[in-house]
Scaffold this motif. Sequence first.
Motif, PDB file in Angstrom:
ATOM      1  N   PRO A  18      -0.019   5.359  22.576  1.00 18.24           N
ATOM      2  CA  PRO A  18       0.123   3.621  22.332  1.00 18.24           C
ATOM      3  C   PRO A  18       1.695   3.978  21.063  1.00 18.24           C
ATOM      4  CG  PRO A  18      -1.430   2.774  21.941  1.00 18.24           C
ATOM      5  CD  PRO A  18      -2.228   4.192  22.202  1.00 18.24           C
ATOM      6  N   TRP A  19       2.058   3.621  20.904  1.00 20.11           N
ATOM      7  CA  TRP A  19       3.512   4.268  20.048  1.00 20.11           C
ATOM      8  C   TRP A  19       3.270   2.509  19.456  1.00 20.11           C
ATOM      9  CZ3 TRP A  19       6.481   8.413  19.756  1.00 20.11           C
ATOM     10  CH2 TRP A  19       6.580   8.692  20.976  1.00 20.11           C
ATOM     11  N   ASN A  20       3.434   1.775  19.265  1.00 19.23           N
ATOM     12  CA  ASN A  20       2.940   0.598  18.424  1.00 19.23           C
ATOM     13  C   ASN A  20       1.780   0.602  18.337  1.00 19.23           C
ATOM     14  OD1 ASN A  20       6.215   1.168  17.189  1.00 19.23           O
ATOM     15  ND2 ASN A  20       6.281  -0.787  19.346  1.00 19.23           N
ATOM     16  N   THR A  21       1.122  -0.347  17.099  1.00 17.90           N
ATOM     17  CA  THR A  21      -0.400  -0.559  17.785  1.00 17.90           C
ATOM     18  C   THR A  21      -0.706  -1.341  16.722  1.00 17.90           C
ATOM     19  OG1 THR A  21      -1.106   0.762  15.594  1.00 17.90           O
ATOM     20  CG2 THR A  21      -1.622   2.045  18.124  1.00 17.90           C
ATOM     21  N   LEU A  22      -1.399  -2.366  16.444  1.00 17.47           N
ATOM     22  CA  LEU A  22      -1.997  -3.253  15.744  1.00 17.47           C
ATOM     23  C   LEU A  22      -1.773  -2.843  14.351  1.00 17.47           C
ATOM     24  CD1 LEU A  22      -2.429  -6.033  15.026  1.00 17.47           C
ATOM     25  CD2 LEU A  22      -3.894  -6.195  16.031  1.00 17.47           C
ATOM     26  N   ARG A  23      -2.338  -1.758  13.626  1.00 21.71           N
ATOM     27  CA  ARG A  23      -3.218  -1.389  12.967  1.00 21.71           C
ATOM     28  C   ARG A  23      -1.432  -0.757  12.358  1.00 21.71           C
ATOM     29  NH1 ARG A  23      -6.550   2.062  10.159  1.00 21.71           N
ATOM     30  NH2 ARG A  23      -6.453   3.532   8.881  1.00 21.71           N
ATOM     31  N   GLN A  24      -0.855  -0.155  13.032  1.00 20.31           N
ATOM     32  CA  GLN A  24       0.392   0.203  12.324  1.00 20.31           C
ATOM     33  C   GLN A  24       1.650  -1.240  11.962  1.00 20.31           C
ATOM     34  OE1 GLN A  24       2.440   1.845  15.368  1.00 20.31           O
ATOM     35  NE2 GLN A  24       1.837   4.372  14.827  1.00 20.31           N
ATOM     36  N   LYS A  25       1.194  -2.001  12.430  1.00 20.84           N
ATOM     37  CA  LYS A  25       1.935  -3.130  11.836  1.00 20.84           C
ATOM     38  C   LYS A  25       1.526  -3.760  10.517  1.00 20.84           C
ATOM     39  CE  LYS A  25       4.994  -2.828  14.964  1.00 20.84           C
ATOM     40  NZ  LYS A  25       6.543  -2.256  14.185  1.00 20.84           N
ATOM     41  N   LEU A  26       0.528  -3.982   9.992  1.00 16.51           N
ATOM     42  CA  LEU A  26      -0.660  -4.958   9.942  1.00 16.51           C
ATOM     43  C   LEU A  26      -1.252  -4.070   7.937  1.00 16.51           C
ATOM     44  CD1 LEU A  26      -3.014  -6.963  11.845  1.00 16.51           C
ATOM     45  CD2 LEU A  26      -0.468  -7.351  10.878  1.00 16.51           C
ATOM     46  N   VAL A  27      -1.501  -2.311   8.534  1.00 21.73           N
ATOM     47  CA  VAL A  27      -1.986  -1.979   7.696  1.00 21.73           C
ATOM     48  C   VAL A  27      -0.861  -0.766   6.198  1.00 21.73           C
ATOM     49  CG1 VAL A  27      -3.965  -0.192   6.998  1.00 21.73           C
ATOM     50  CG2 VAL A  27      -4.187  -1.868   8.865  1.00 21.73           C
ATOM     51  N   ARG A  28      -0.314  -1.110   5.155  1.00 23.35           N
ATOM     52  CA  ARG A  28       0.460  -0.270   4.591  1.00 23.35           C
ATOM     53  C   ARG A  28      -0.763   0.690   3.687  1.00 23.35           C
ATOM     54  NH1 ARG A  28       5.254  -0.718   6.223  1.00 23.35           N
ATOM     55  NH2 ARG A  28       5.827  -3.118   6.706  1.00 23.35           N
ATOM     56  N   VAL A  29      -1.073   1.936   4.072  1.00 24.66           N
ATOM     57  CA  VAL A  29      -1.970   3.190   3.498  1.00 24.66           C
ATOM     58  C   VAL A  29      -1.528   2.672   1.614  1.00 24.66           C
ATOM     59  CG1 VAL A  29      -2.649   5.174   3.541  1.00 24.66           C
ATOM     60  CG2 VAL A  29      -2.187   3.749   5.300  1.00 24.66           C
ATOM     61  N   LYS A  30       0.023   3.141   1.382  1.00 27.01           N
ATOM     62  CA  LYS A  30       0.623   3.298   0.020  1.00 27.01           C
ATOM     63  C   LYS A  30       1.308   2.449   0.055  1.00 27.01           C
ATOM     64  CE  LYS A  30       1.472   8.777   0.914  1.00 27.01           C
ATOM     65  NZ  LYS A  30       2.418   9.474   0.220  1.00 27.01           N
ATOM     66  N   ASP A  31       1.149   1.465  -0.805  1.00 26.45           N
ATOM     67  CA  ASP A  31       2.226   0.348  -1.979  1.00 26.45           C
ATOM     68  C   ASP A  31       3.659   0.927  -1.664  1.00 26.45           C
ATOM     69  OD1 ASP A  31      -0.202  -0.573  -2.817  1.00 26.45           O
ATOM     70  OD2 ASP A  31      -0.238   0.186  -4.905  1.00 26.45           O
ATOM     71  N   ARG A  32       4.876   0.280  -2.171  1.00 27.46           N
ATOM     72  CA  ARG A  32       5.801   0.430  -1.781  1.00 27.46           C
ATOM     73  C   ARG A  32       6.019   0.706  -2.989  1.00 27.46           C
ATOM     74  NH1 ARG A  32       9.597  -4.065   1.415  1.00 27.46           N
ATOM     75  NH2 ARG A  32       9.452  -2.061   3.031  1.00 27.46           N
ATOM     76  N   VAL A  33       7.156   1.606  -2.785  1.00 29.46           N
ATOM     77  CA  VAL A  33       8.003   2.257  -4.347  1.00 29.46           C
ATOM     78  C   VAL A  33       8.496   1.974  -5.013  1.00 29.46           C
ATOM     79  CG1 VAL A  33       9.431   3.854  -5.322  1.00 29.46           C
ATOM     80  CG2 VAL A  33       7.388   4.664  -3.700  1.00 29.46           C
ATOM     81  N   PRO A  34       8.866   1.032  -6.375  1.00 33.96           N
ATOM     82  CA  PRO A  34       9.719   0.002  -6.482  1.00 33.96           C
ATOM     83  C   PRO A  34      11.117   0.627  -6.508  1.00 33.96           C
ATOM     84  CG  PRO A  34       8.040   0.427  -8.269  1.00 33.96           C
ATOM     85  CD  PRO A  34       6.978   1.693  -7.405  1.00 33.96           C
ATOM     86  N   LYS A  35      11.780  -0.604  -6.571  1.00 28.51           N
ATOM     87  CA  LYS A  35      13.625   0.073  -7.053  1.00 28.51           C
ATOM     88  C   LYS A  35      13.767   1.126  -8.220  1.00 28.51           C
ATOM     89  CE  LYS A  35      16.398  -3.567  -5.604  1.00 28.51           C
ATOM     90  NZ  LYS A  35      17.700  -4.021  -5.636  1.00 28.51           N
ATOM     91  N   GLU A  36      13.351   0.579  -8.848  1.00 25.48           N
ATOM     92  CA  GLU A  36      13.944   1.651  -9.951  1.00 25.48           C
ATOM     93  C   GLU A  36      13.110   3.093 -10.043  1.00 25.48           C
ATOM     94  OE1 GLU A  36      10.533  -1.170 -11.628  1.00 25.48           O
ATOM     95  OE2 GLU A  36      12.511  -1.303 -10.545  1.00 25.48           O
ATOM     96  N   LYS A  37      12.245   3.114  -9.322  1.00 26.65           N
ATOM     97  CA  LYS A  37      11.182   4.210  -9.571  1.00 26.65           C
ATOM     98  C   LYS A  37      12.130   5.421  -8.011  1.00 26.65           C
ATOM     99  CE  LYS A  37       8.021   3.390 -13.042  1.00 26.65           C
ATOM    100  NZ  LYS A  37       6.660   3.677 -12.514  1.00 26.65           N
ATOM    101  N   ARG A  38      13.079   4.662  -7.192  1.00 24.10           N
ATOM    102  CA  ARG A  38      13.604   5.521  -6.147  1.00 24.10           C
ATOM    103  C   ARG A  38      14.420   6.208  -6.093  1.00 24.10           C
ATOM    104  NH1 ARG A  38      14.223   0.113  -2.199  1.00 24.10           N
ATOM    105  NH2 ARG A  38      12.061  -0.511  -1.900  1.00 24.10           N
ATOM    106  N   ALA A  39      14.536   7.921  -5.851  1.00 28.38           N
ATOM    107  CA  ALA A  39      14.582   8.787  -6.451  1.00 28.38           C
ATOM    108  C   ALA A  39      15.957   9.234  -4.981  1.00 28.38           C
ATOM    109  CB  ALA A  39      13.925  10.002  -6.479  1.00 28.38           C
ATOM    110  N   ASN A  40      16.334   9.943  -5.009  1.00 31.36           N
ATOM    111  CA  ASN A  40      17.143  10.255  -3.868  1.00 31.36           C
ATOM    112  C   ASN A  40      17.502   9.651  -2.555  1.00 31.36           C
ATOM    113  OD1 ASN A  40      16.787  13.451  -3.985  1.00 31.36           O
ATOM    114  ND2 ASN A  40      14.305  12.865  -3.639  1.00 31.36           N
TER     115      ASN A  40
END
Length: 146
Positions: free
Chosen positions: A1-23
Amino acid sequence: PWNTLRQKLVRVKDRVPKEKRANVVYGVRCGGKDCQECYIGETKQALGTRMNQHRRPSSNPAQTSAVYTHLRSAGHAFSLENVVVLDREEQWHRRGVKEAIWERVENPSLNKKGGLRHALSHTWDRAVNLIDSRLSRDIPRYVTGC
């Protein structure tokens, strides 16, 4: 399946803070009350580093940021909350094209006209007109998932 419950609920990595985003392609709204001035730019650097550069003059007056010039002349300020990440692109050439697209969408008042790497053809106008503004104070702010 394209969309799974795991894809929607689990975030393996923390979101990068805005001030550290590049490119990224970014937009800056002036933090002054009732000031509608805005600026569109792109950077390979971390966004926080680039915003610090906008807050101080350049050693070469011809290269001083239009954002800095506005802040100094109007007595305004801005914070990272006034910065919106519009797009993310690793490749330098594509990031320049995206900057040109967002510059056409937002029509920023602080950008030096003709200062873009890419001159966007008017063939793009119909497609660009379908993109909603993200810097206008009249519409709600959206947070990107970049």
